[in-house]
Design an enzyme around this catalytic site. Structure first.
Site, PDB file in Angstrom:
ATOM      1  N   GLU A 104       0.871  -1.187   0.000  1.00  0.00           N
ATOM      2  CA  GLU A 104       0.000   0.000   0.000  1.00  0.00           C
ATOM      3  C   GLU A 104       0.899   1.224   0.000  1.00  0.00           C
ATOM      4  O   GLU A 104       1.664   1.441   0.933  1.00  0.00           O
ATOM      5  CB  GLU A 104      -0.874  -0.053   1.268  1.00  0.00           C
ATOM      6  CG  GLU A 104      -1.854   1.081   1.411  1.00  0.00           C
ATOM      7  CD  GLU A 104      -2.638   0.980   2.728  1.00  0.00           C
ATOM      8  OE1 GLU A 104      -2.822  -0.146   3.264  1.00  0.00           O
ATOM      9  OE2 GLU A 104      -3.031   2.028   3.249  1.00  0.00           O
TER      10      GLU A 104
ATOM     11  N   ASP B  10      -4.478  10.288  10.073  1.00  0.00           N
ATOM     12  CA  ASP B  10      -3.173   9.749  10.441  1.00  0.00           C
ATOM     13  C   ASP B  10      -2.584  10.383  11.684  1.00  0.00           C
ATOM     14  O   ASP B  10      -2.727  11.581  11.913  1.00  0.00           O
ATOM     15  CB  ASP B  10      -2.194   9.918   9.270  1.00  0.00           C
ATOM     16  CG  ASP B  10      -2.500   8.943   8.152  1.00  0.00           C
ATOM     17  OD1 ASP B  10      -2.491   7.734   8.428  1.00  0.00           O
ATOM     18  OD2 ASP B  10      -2.777   9.391   7.026  1.00  0.00           O
TER      19      ASP B  10
END
Lengths: 393, 257
Positions: free
Chosen positions: B46, B57
C-alpha cells in the site's frame, strides 16, 4: 436561484461530507438528530433564555452617524461585539452545548484561530460544567495570548497544534483527529460554517439570529426589513452566514463578503480564498480552497488569526459562484486603518477580523439613501497587542 | 483477473499488507522499497500518496507525509516512478490517499493511469460511499481499479453490508477508534467486534489495520481476519539508520517468521 442546502449537505456544487469512516457514526448521529432537537420546544426555550440573559441578546442595531456622513450612506452597525465574550461566536456555542447535552455527550472539543471561538466554547462549558479541550495553533497561541489565558481561567485545556503552519487549519486537523480517537463520549463544537454536513448549515442556523434581529430592528427603525447592503468579513464565514442567512433569498439586498488579502493578493501572503482558491476538499466539505497544482493545501496569511484559513464555508463558495454575494479583499494595512477609523469616529475598537469588513466601505460607492448594515462581529480587546505593534495611530 | 483477487484466491490467511509513504525517506526510494518488500515476503503493498492535511493519520505518518512533500513527491512523480514497476514485481499494489490531490489530478485520469502502470486498487478514506457510487464508480470499473473501503468498531451492520456490496478486493477493518499509529496493540475488548464481523460472512476478504506493529499483533489479527496491515511501525523501521533494504527485510521477517 434559491440559496439552500440539500439533503446531502450541498449548496449548489459545494458542501457534502468528505470524512473518513472513523468519523461517519459521529457525523451521522448529529445529522440524524440535530434538526429534531433544535425544533423541540424545551430546546428553543432554553436557547432563547441563554441568548437573552447570558449572551445579552438582542444586540443593538446602531446608526453610526459620523461613519454615515463620511461614506454618504445610512450605515448601521450590528453590535455583535457586545455579545458576552466579545464576539458573535457565542451564539453558536450556546446552541451546540445544548445540543451536545441532548446527545448525551460528556466532553467537548473545539478548534480556534483568534481564540474567540475557543473562549466562547470554554465559556459555555464552564456554564454547563462540562470538560473542554481547545486546539489552537502554536503560532496563534503566541499572537492571541490573552485569549489563551481566558480559556484557561474558564477551566479549559488549551492544546497547541504543532503540525503544518500551526494556525487554524492545523488546529482543525488536530480536533478532528481527537474526535476520531474519542468517538462516543465527545462532541466537536466547530466554530465556523465549515466541516462536513451538517455542520455548515447547523452553525449558520445558530448564527442566523443575527439577521433575524436585523430584520426586526430595521422594521422598527425604518419601516422595512431589508437594507440595501449587508457587509461582513469572511474567514470560514460564520458571522457572514449569520448576517446573510435571512437575506439569502431577498434579491433586493446586496450581500457583501470581505476576505483578508494579507500583504496583498499577489504577494503569496494572503488568505483571500475566492481570489486565490479553486474547488477542492478540506475538513470534510467541497469548497473553494487555496492549494497547489498538486492539490496540497497552501498556508494562508493574514494579520488577523480569525481570517487566516485556506478555505471558506461551502455556502460562501456557492454565494461566490452564483454571484449572489460580492466579494472584496482587504489588506492588513487597509484593515488596520479601518479599525483606527472606526475607533475615532464611533468610539468602537473593532476586532481586526471585523475591521476588514469596514475597510471594504472604501472600495464601494453608495447613494445617500442606501441603508447599509455592517456586521460588527467582534471587539478589539484581544487585538490590542497587534494594534500596538502596528503602531500607526 | 485483478492481482488482489489472485492473491486472496491463493492465500486465505496471514496475508501481510505493508504501507509506506511515497517519497519517504528519500524521493526516489519508491521502487527500492517495493522490490525489497516483495522479496521479503509482503503479500500486498500500500503506497501512501502524501498530503498536507492527513486527518486520519497519527504523528508518524503525518511526519512522513511532510518529509515526502518537502522531498518533492506528487502524484505525477509517483506515477513516473511506477512506470515500469510491472516489469519488476508481481505483488498487488494499492494506492492510499486523501481525495483532494486525486480530484485535482482528475479522477478519470487517475483511474486510467493506475491501470496503465499496474496499480490494482485504491484506499481513499475521505471519499464517501455516496460520492463514489454517484459519480466515480463507473470510472473505477472501466479501468479495473478496485476501491477498498474501511469499517470500524462503530460501523453499523447495515452499513457494513452496503460497504461489502460496493467494495472490491478486500475490506479494511480498522481495529479500534483511532488515527494511525495511535495504539501499539490490539486489546481483548476488540474480540467482540472481530467475532461480529467474522459471523457476517462478508463476500470480501478482510484485513485488520491500525495497531498492528509486530509479530504478536500480526498473529492476533490473523486469527480474526485474512491478514493485517502494518503502517506506522514500518515507517519507523525505515526511518532507522543503516541500509534501507536490510531494514525492510529485517522488519518483514520479524513480523511473519
Amino acid at each position: 436561484m434559491k440559496v439552500q442546502v440539500d439533503e446531502r449537505g450541498y449548496y449548489g456544487n459545494f458542501g457534502g461530507a468528505f470524512i473518513p469512516e472513523m468519523l461517519y457514526p459521529n457525523v451521522e448521529e448529529l445529522r440524524e438528530n440535530y434538526e429534531r432537537i433544535v425544533q423541540e420546544p424545551d430546546f428553543q426555550k432554553q436557547l432563547n433564555h441563554l441568548l437573552k440573559d447570558f449572551v445579552g441578546r438582542p444586540t443593538p442595531l446602531y446608526l453610526a452617524e459620523r461613519l454615515s456622513e463620511l461614506y454618504g450612506a445610512e450605515i448601521y452597525l450590528k453590535r455583535e461585539d457586545l455579545c458576552h465574550t466579545g464576539a458573535h461566536k457565542v451564539n453558536n456555542t450556546v446552541g451546540q452545548i445544548l445540543l451536545a447535552q441532548r446527545l448525551g455527550k460528556k466532553k467537548i472539543i473545539a478548534e480556534t484561530g483568534a481564540g474567540q471561538h475557543g473562549v466562547a466554547t470554554a465559556t459555555v462549558c464552564a456554564l454547563m460544567g462540562v470538560e473542554c479541550i481547545v486546539y489552537m495553533g502554536e503560532v496563534d497561541m503566541a499572537r492571541q495570548k490573552p485569549n489563551v489565558e481566558r480559556m484557561r481561567i474558564l477551566g479549559a485545556e488549551v492544546r497547541p497544534a504543532t503540525s503544518g503552519s500551526k494556525t487554524l487549519k492545523d488546529a482543525t486537523n488536530e480536533a478532528m483527529r481527537h474526535w476520531i480517537n474519542n468517538p462516543t463520549d465527545t462532541h466537536y463544537i466547530i466554530g465556523s460554517v465549515v466541516g462536513p454536513h451538517p455542520y455548515p448549515e447547523m452553525v449558520a442556523r445558530f448564527q442566523s439570529v443575527i439577521s433575524k434581529e436585523i430584520k426586526a430592528q430595521l422594521l422598527e427603525k425604518k419601516g422595512k426589513e431589508n437594507p440595501d447592503y449587508v457587509i461582513a468579513c469572511v474567514g470560514g464565514g460564520s458571522n457572514a452566514a449569520g448576517a446573510f442567512y435571512h437575506y439569502y433569498n431577498e434579491e433586493d439586498v446586496k450581500l457583501v463578503a470581505v476576505e483578508a488579502a494579507g500583504l496583498g493578493n499577489h504577494t503569496g501572503e494572503s488568505a483571500a480564498t475566492t481570489v486565490l482558491g479553486k474547488p477542492g476538499i478540506l475538513h470534510g466539505s467541497k469548497t473553494l480552497l487555496m492549494q497547489t497544482e498538486d492539490g496540497q493545501v497552501v498556508e494562508p496569511y493574514s494579520i488577523s488569526a480569525g481570517l487566516d484559513y485556506p478555505g471558506l464555508g461551502p455556502v460562501h463558495a456557492h454565494l461566490h459562484e452564483t454571484g449572489r454575494a460580492t466579494f472584496y479583499s482587504v489588506t492588513d494595512e487597509e484593515a488596520m486603518k479601518a479599525g483606527i477609523l472606526l475607533s475615532r469616529t464611533e468610539g468602537i475598537i473593532p476586532a481586526i477580523e471585523t475591521a476588514h469588513a469596514f475597510a471594504a466601505l472604501n472600495q464601494m460607492s453608495f447613494n445617500p439613501s442606501d441603508v447599509v448594515v455592517v456586521n460588527l462581529s467582534g471587539r478589539g480587546d484581544k487585538d490590542l497587542d497587534t494594534y500596538i505593534k502596528w503602531g500607526k495611530y | 483477473m485483478n492481482r488482489i483477487d489472485q492473491l486472496f484466491q491463493a492465500k486465505k490467511e496471514r496475508v501481510l499488507n505493508v504501507y509506506f509513504t511515497a517519497g519517504y525517506p528519500q524521493l526516489h526510494d519508491t521502487v527500492t522499497i517495493i522490490e525489497a518488500l516483495e522479496k521479503s515476503g509482503a503479500d500486498l503493498i500500500e503506497i501512501g500518496i502524501p498530503y498536507s492535511d492527513p486527518i486520519a493519520d497519527g504523528p508518524t505518518i503525518q511526519e512522513s507525509n511532510g518529509v515526502a512533500l518537502a522531498n518533492g513527491m506528487s502524484l505525477k512523480v509517483l506515477f513516473s516512478q511506477l512506470n515500469d514497476i510491472r516489469a519488476k514485481v508481481k505483488v498487488p499494489i494499492v494506492l492510499m490517499g486523501y481525495v483532494n490531490p486525486i480530484v485535482q489530478y482528475g479522477m478519470e485520469a487517475f483511474c486510467a493511469k493506475c491501470e496503465e502502470v499496474g496499480v490494482d486498487g485504491v484506499i481513499l478514506p475521505d471519499l464517501p460511499m455516496f460520492e463514489y457510487t454517484s459519480y466515480y464508480k463507473p470510472m473505477f470499473e472501466k479501468h479495473g481499479l478496485y476501491n477498498v473501503f474501511l469499517i470500524t468498531p462503530q460501523t453499523s451492520e447495515a452499513r457494513i453490508r452496503e460497504i461489502d456490496d460496493n467494495s472490491n478486493g478486500f475490506i479494511y477493518m480498522v481495529s479500534s477508534a483511532s488515527t494511525t499509529g495511535a495504539k501499539t496493540s490490539i486489546s481483548i475488548g476488540q474480540s467482540d467486534y472481530f467475532a461480529r464481523i467474522k459471523s457476517m460472512n462478508l463476500k470480501n476478504p478482510t484485513l485488520i489495520g491500525f495497531g498492528i506493529s509486530n509479530a504478536e499483533t500480526f498473529d492476533k489479527a490473523c486469527e480474526n481476519a485474512n491478514g493485517a496491515i502494518i503502517g506506522s511501525a514500518f515507517i519507523k523501521a525505515i526511518s532507522e539508520e543503516g541500509d534501507l533494504e536490510k531494514n525492510i527485510e529485517g522488519f518483514v521477517k520479524s513480523v511473519i517468521d
